[in-house]
Design an enzyme around this catalytic site. Structure first.
Site: not given
Ligand SMILES: Cc1ncc(C[n+]2csc(CCOP(=O)(O)OP(=O)(O)O)c2C)c(N)n1
Length: 642
Positions: A295, A384, A412
């Site tokens: 990242k 969630e 959710r």
């Molecule tokens: C249902 C939900 N919960 C929380 C979030 C907040 N959120 C946005 S990006 C993220 C992390 C995502 O991690 P990953 O899928 O590994 O993607 P990366 O950012 O590492 O590329 C979170 C928790 C969200 N978008 N949707």
């Protein structure tokens, strides 16, 4: 602090300038793709450093994005991004390079893939863990439509892979046998470091040479059979496929779901990625390609401080210094910090208190409790539904759970709130951060439904503090657990209004509002942050010789019917203000009260109208909905006929 200097290339963007569509990208020679990646990365750094948005995630998938559009025939082939915060490169390569500077701005392009914005955005997104389901739906539709050539690819992060929905989809896709490629973009990060068994599993599988060697041997057709006797060798060869399946299923989670698993491979080697993707195109059925990425790749500070650079705000593109988006000194702190600090304070006094967050420890400031009391504060992953039922279990055994979930993500877990918490009257304290219009993230993230969805659930106390002191006191009141019922507290994104918020705790009487200004001409009833705008409106109206009373109701449920009776007896005109949907919200609750008590007072309901509000600054959006200070003033003038 040590500052790293990011080296921008001197002759930038020469190749990228030629790319206005994936068709243009395909004209570029394979060996020039690293240069395209370099250009794309620098372009993202350039723009996002001055026009803030999500950052690290897009940098991490630059090579993947280029390879996907190089190999696949988008938009005919369908590319589905999970969460969508990593799709900046995709937007730039698909005809939106010149308008990328409007990213997340009012009337500009969205920070997430959006079907209405581009034919290349196969599926709208913002919340996590939806990509495999959506892509499977598309793959099945292609099959039913007789569209045999169309390929469907889902890109999902290891964070999003912790969400239950992703597993529901894998389970279904494996059984369905549709032609689908899932690319697992594994950077071992969500916003904060990824947590839980899956993240550990992915680490193990990536590191395990034994597994990988073993897997290669198996895939290569059990080539090393020389050591076996003739009979065994014949048996093994005959049963090669079944054996391979058995061995892989036992050792690989995705194979157990009937996916063919490939990888892990280096997600930053664009040329190798194109080769692998080309090969995978011809393999039918459900497949998963596991790629390892970093990242923030290519921007030193973002690689080092991945959580901060998830969405850093404005920063210096050379030094990586973030120009703080914190609240100005001397002013009030962010609501989330008041939550985080107050939770620690309360937990220090009450050993039954525990904290639960689904993957948002930094986002909601529960990291403060996780740091101080790691045994009593839980990051449960992007989950969630689980977070709510896990809290219910804790409450069932006498703990006092503060379950903090952004208003939009709580959608959710609706059934869990109803079925696992409210029916059983379990005293879970729901803290809904980012209530109201959140701004630049747009319609997928606005927290505008919670007042309506919470108030329709029996046994639920529904509250919203107007300022930080109220938030503290509501948290204090909730953990006293006088009513032995679930208790929801929603508060907004951003900074509050009370610099001196750390006052001694005061209990708030549940279901009681407060009078903030007395007046004679009109009554303004507010809930939550809307009270801040109303206070300002009252002052302006006073200068116009209009005497407005202001009541901060604090509770949507139970409603302060005593106070409302006084208000409706005294005033001929009433205005309700909320930063949530009008349908079924706070104003609706007041209307129901009026009807039940035969009041025929003239009333205006201010709130979010029955449509999705797009992205922009919160100021733009509150103005658009007429729920900022001016909106309230105009509404008062209108009801008074002035
Ligand atoms: C249902 C939900 N919960 C929380 C979030 C907040 N959120 C946005 S990006 C993220 C992390 C995502 O991690 P990953 O899928 O590994 O993607 P990366 O950012 O590492 O590329 C979170 C928790 C969200 N978008 N949707």
């Amino acid at each position: 602090m040590h500052i790293f200097f990011h080296k921008m290339d001197e002759v930038k963007g020469r190749l990228l300038e030629k790319i206005n569509s994936p068709a243009d990208l395909k004209k570029i020679k394979l060996n020039q793709l690293p240069e395209v990646c370099n250009d794309l990365r620098n372009f993202i750094i350039d723009v996002v450093s001055t026009n803030p948005g999500h950052f690290g995630a897009s940098l991490g998938v630059v090579e993947l994005t280029v390879a996907l559009h190089y190999v696949y025939n988008t938009p005919y082939d369908l590319l589905v991004w999970d969460v969508g915060h990593q799709a900046y490169g995709h937007k730039i390569l698909t005809g939106r390079r010149d308008i990328f500077k409007t990213n997340r701005k009012y009337k500009g392009i969205s920070g997430f893939p959006k079907r209405a914005e581009s034919e290349f955005d196969a599926f709208g997104v913002g919340h996590a863990s939806t990509s495999v389901s959506a892509a499977l739906g598309m793959a099945v539709a292609s099959k039913l439509n007789g569209d045999k050539e169309r390929k469907v690819v889902a890109v999902i992060g290891d964070g999003a892979m912790t969400g239950g929905m992703a597993f529901e989809a894998l389970n279904n896709a494996g059984a369905n046998k549709s032609d689908l490629l899932v690319i697992l973009n594994d950077n071992n990060m969500a916003i904060d470091p990824n947590v839980g068994g899956i993240s550990q599993y992915l680490l193990n599988i990536s590191k395990s040479h034994t597994y990988n060697r073993f897997k290669t041997d198996v895939w290569e057709g059990l080539g090393k059979l020389d050591g076996f006797g003739k009979k065994t060798r014949r048996f093994l060869q005959k049963n090669q496929h079944a054996l391979k399946n058995m061995l892989l299923k036992q050792n690989n989670l995705f194979e157990a779901f009937d996916f063919r698993y490939f990888g892990p491979i280096d997600g930053h080697d664009v040329i190798y990625l194109t080769k692998v993707l080309n090969d995978l195109k011809d393999i039918p059925g459900p497949k998963l390609l596991h790629i390892i990425t970093k990242k923030g790749k290519g921007f030193k500070q973002a690689e080092i401080n991945q959580t901060k650079f998830h969405a850093p705000g404005i920063f210096d593109k050379i030094t990586g210094e973030i120009y703080s988006c914190d609240c100005p000194v001397d002013q009030a702190p962010k609501f989330q910090n008041v939550f985080g600090e107050t939770l620690v304070e309360l937990a220090e006094q009450n050993e039954k208190i525990v904290g639960i967050t689904p993957a948002m420890p930094s986002g909601c400031s529960m990291n403060l409790m996780i740091d101080k009391m790691p045994d009593r504060a839980f990051d449960v992953g992007i989950a969630e539904q689980h977070a709510v039922t896990f809290s219910a279990g804790l409450a069932a055994q006498g703990m006092i759970p503060f379950c903090n979930i952004y208003s939009t993500f709580m959608q959710r877990a609706y059934d869990q709130i109803v079925h696992d918490v409210a029916i059983q009257k379990l005293p879970v304290i729901f803290c809904l951060d980012r209530g109201g219009l959140v701004g630049e993230d747009g319609p997928t993230h606005h927290g505008v439904f919670d007042i309506a969805y919470m108030r329709s659930i029996p046994n639920m106390i529904v509250s919203a503090p107007m300022d930080e002191i109220e938030l503290r006191n509501l948290m204090y009141t909730a953990q006293l657990n006088e009513k032995n019922m679930p208790f929801s507290i929603r508060y907004p994104r951003g900074c509050g209004i009370k610099p001196k918020w750390k006052q001694p705790f005061e209990k708030i009487e549940i279901g009681k509002g407060r009078v903030l200004s007395e007046g004679n001409d009109v009554a303004i009833l507010t809930i939550g942050k809307s009270g801040i705008f109303a206070e300002r409106a009252v002052k302006s109206l006073f200068l116009k010789n209009i005497s407005a009373a202001h009541y901060d109701m604090r509770f949507v449920k139970p409603l302060d019917t005593e106070l409302l009776t006084l208000v409706f007896k005294k005033f001929k005109t009433v205005i309700t203000v909320e930063d949530g949907v009008i349908q079924g919200g706070f104003g609706s609750a007041v209307l129901e009260f009026m009807a039940q008590n035969n009041f025929t007072t003239k009333i205006n309901l201010l709130g979010i109208p029955d449509k999705f509000i797009e992205h922009g600054t919160p100021e733009d959006l509150y103005k658009e909905c007429g729920i900022d200070t001016n909106g309230i003033i105009n509404s008062v003038l209108q009801v008074l006929g002035k």
